[in-house]
Design a protein around this motif. Structure first.
Motif, PDB file in Angstrom:
ATOM      1  N   ASP A  62       0.847  -1.013  -0.081  1.00  0.00           N
ATOM      2  CA  ASP A  62       0.237  -0.149  -0.178  1.00  0.00           C
ATOM      3  C   ASP A  62       0.890   1.103  -0.245  1.00  0.00           C
ATOM      4  O   ASP A  62       0.212   2.335  -0.637  1.00  0.00           O
ATOM      5  N   GLU A 120       1.473   3.935  -2.850  1.00  0.00           N
ATOM      6  CA  GLU A 120       0.708   5.651  -2.796  1.00  0.00           C
ATOM      7  C   GLU A 120       1.712   6.594  -3.297  1.00  0.00           C
ATOM      8  O   GLU A 120       2.142   7.843  -3.086  1.00  0.00           O
ATOM      9  N   ARG A 180      -7.187  -1.435  -3.317  1.00  0.00           N
ATOM     10  CA  ARG A 180      -6.514  -0.459  -3.696  1.00  0.00           C
ATOM     11  C   ARG A 180      -7.503   0.095  -3.657  1.00  0.00           C
ATOM     12  O   ARG A 180      -8.103   0.821  -3.581  1.00  0.00           O
ATOM     13  N   VAL A 193     -10.262   1.411  -1.542  1.00  0.00           N
ATOM     14  CA  VAL A 193      -9.889   3.078  -0.735  1.00  0.00           C
ATOM     15  C   VAL A 193      -9.629   3.704  -1.485  1.00  0.00           C
ATOM     16  O   VAL A 193      -9.979   4.497  -1.121  1.00  0.00           O
ATOM     17  N   ARG A 228     -11.395   7.259  -0.595  1.00  0.00           N
ATOM     18  CA  ARG A 228     -10.547   9.117  -1.408  1.00  0.00           C
ATOM     19  C   ARG A 228     -11.690   9.796  -1.877  1.00  0.00           C
ATOM     20  O   ARG A 228     -11.810  10.400  -1.870  1.00  0.00           O
ATOM     21  N   LEU A 254      -4.063  -1.626   7.139  1.00  0.00           N
ATOM     22  CA  LEU A 254      -4.813   0.070   6.449  1.00  0.00           C
ATOM     23  C   LEU A 254      -4.034   1.571   7.939  1.00  0.00           C
ATOM     24  O   LEU A 254      -4.367   2.361   8.185  1.00  0.00           O
ATOM     25  N   VAL A 291      -1.819   5.373   4.163  1.00  0.00           N
ATOM     26  CA  VAL A 291      -3.443   5.642   3.620  1.00  0.00           C
ATOM     27  C   VAL A 291      -3.126   7.348   4.325  1.00  0.00           C
ATOM     28  O   VAL A 291      -3.068   7.262   5.245  1.00  0.00           O
ATOM     29  N   THR A 292      -3.383   8.464   3.542  1.00  0.00           N
ATOM     30  CA  THR A 292      -4.337   9.789   3.772  1.00  0.00           C
ATOM     31  C   THR A 292      -5.136  10.012   3.217  1.00  0.00           C
ATOM     32  O   THR A 292      -4.987   9.679   1.915  1.00  0.00           O
ATOM     33  N   ARG A 307      -3.693   8.272  11.187  1.00  0.00           N
ATOM     34  CA  ARG A 307      -4.447   8.739   9.666  1.00  0.00           C
ATOM     35  C   ARG A 307      -5.591   9.662  10.533  1.00  0.00           C
ATOM     36  O   ARG A 307      -6.190  10.558   8.825  1.00  0.00           O
TER      37      ARG A 307
END
Length: 415
Positions: free
Chosen positions: A130, A134, A319, A322, A326, A339, A343-344, A371
């Motif tokens: 992940d 990113e 993926r 996520v 987003r 996660l 991850v943002t 997070r």
């Protein structure tokens, strides 16, 4: 040569049945056992021939290694960036101890540029796919004229050459004496921190005189000890790039959550919290310690909202889910610790169910809380540790975040 048991991985000898699967092996003409790590590496076995490059070094136009980024570093980021550049110039080791959301990726840009302009080859490694996924578009955007490849289990670029390589730590087993600059992100994370073979691979992939940069928000006790004793050069960044404090997590009683789920009920403390989050239309993660219980609980949560889904390490659509979160197609994800890092999501809120489980260490809880509030436009949010018995790990995680916020205030790094 010592024979490897028939009920173990043909390549590395791993005998954990949870990680083993049979695959055809052309050299032997039979189905052979491999563990998940070796499968990620490709179907390589003990009787396969391995090749190395013994010719002249592959060169590229280092004049093209110009950083294309118009962002501005905060004073603390600039301090870390300068230390990284200096480490590259002096071929040194450096620990960058930066809180979640400090902007570690932006800090390494100048160091990467310094290395590439000097004709040095760079690798950024991370324990999880992940994180690599990113990083890939970000690095390609800021170094548009330099080939960049990303290596992970599903990568199609495993035999390509590039001066800038992004790689999971598993894929480093492919390299020997290849890189002049090794940047290892999340150096404390599983599986890298628990697997000596992966640590060996990271050591082997760099040249003997390579620069090594270790990035982490939660360094291990060993890294902290080496740093405090002066055995390892380091820099600490206690504040986020947007100069707002890290939201403090809350430890909250969650009741016998496993019993509630078995009765087809969402634990009432979690239900109250989640109902308010859904009403605010804000995204959320809910972390579970067990995949099976998470799968069992998913229909209960989807009864509240169809925009809730779940992810775990073996989910092929991880993926995409996520990305849907987003993009607003999903509001929330039930997840394992897969996660907890890398991850943002703007406006994100997080909850941990069963925070008393051994899986939720101090480092894991700090990362999960990290997070929240990462975006400059949305520096606040909620992080709740729902428990059925308070642990020292929970209390230590809260204290660590509190200490970092206090240190940031003392240094004038918060608005």
């Amino acid at each position: 040569m010592k024979a490897i048991e028939q009920n173990a991985c043909r390549r590395c000898g791993n005998s954990d049945p949870r990680l083993l699967a049979r695959f055809p092996h052309q050299a032997c003409g039979t189905d052979c056992l491999y563990c998940r790590k070796c499968i990620m590496m490709g179907r390589v076995s003990a009787c396969s021939t391995l090749y190395g490059w013994g010719g002249s070094p592959v060169e590229w136009d280092s004049a093209e290694a110009k950083l294309s980024w118009d962002g501005v570093l905060s004073p603390s980021q600039a301090e870390a960036s300068k230390a990284i550049v200096q480490a590259v110039q002096e071929k040194a080791e450096l620990l960058v101890w930066a809180v979640c959301g400090a902007g570690k990726t932006e800090m390494v840009f100048a160091g990467i540029e310094e290395a590439l302009k000097d004709g040095k080859r760079v690798c950024i490694a991370a324990p999880r796919t992940d994180v690599i996924l990113e990083l890939e578009p970000r690095l390609k955007a800021v170094f548009p004229h330099i080939p960049v490849i990303a290596l992970h289990g599903q990568s199609t670029e495993k035999h390509a050459f590039a001066p800038l390589v992004l790689s999971t730590v598993h894929q480093l087993l492919r390299y020997a004496n290849a890189f002049d600059l090794m940047i290892i992100d999340e150096v404390d994370a599983f599986p890298f921190s628990f697997d000596s073979s992966l640590q060996f691979a990271a050591q082997k992939a760099g040249k003997k005189d390579s620069t090594r940069i270790y990035l982490t928000a939660t360094p291990s006790a060993d890294y902290q000890r080496r740093f405090r004793k002066g055995e390892l050069r380091g820099v600490i960044l206690p504040a986020r790039f947007h100069r707002k404090p890290i939201p403090m997590p809350e430890i909250r009683w969650g009741g016998n959550w496993q019993k509630s789920i078995q009765k087809k009920q969402i634990p009432s403390p979690l239900l109250s919290w989640l109902t308010a989050i859904i009403k605010k239309q804000e995204p959320f993660f809910i972390f579970f310690p067990h995949i099976d219980l998470m799968k069992e609980a998913l229909p209960l949560f989807r009864g509240l909202s169809l925009s809730i889904d779940s992810v775990h390490a073996d989910d092929p659509a991880r993926r995409e889910k996520v990305m849907k979160l987003r993009g607003g197609e999903l509001q929330g994800l039930l997840t394992t610790t897969i996660l907890e890092r890398g991850v943002t999501i703007p406006k994100l809120n997080v909850a941990v169910i069963g925070a008393e489980n051994d899986l939720f260490t101090e480092a894991a809880l700090v990362q999960i809380a990290g997070r929240v509030g990462r975006a400059k436009e949305h520096p606040a949010g909620e992080a709740i540790f729902f428990h059925y018995g308070k642990t020292e790990e929970m209390k230590a995680a809260v204290k660590q975040i509190m200490r970092m916020n206090e240190e940031a205030r003392k240094r004038g790094l918060l608005d």
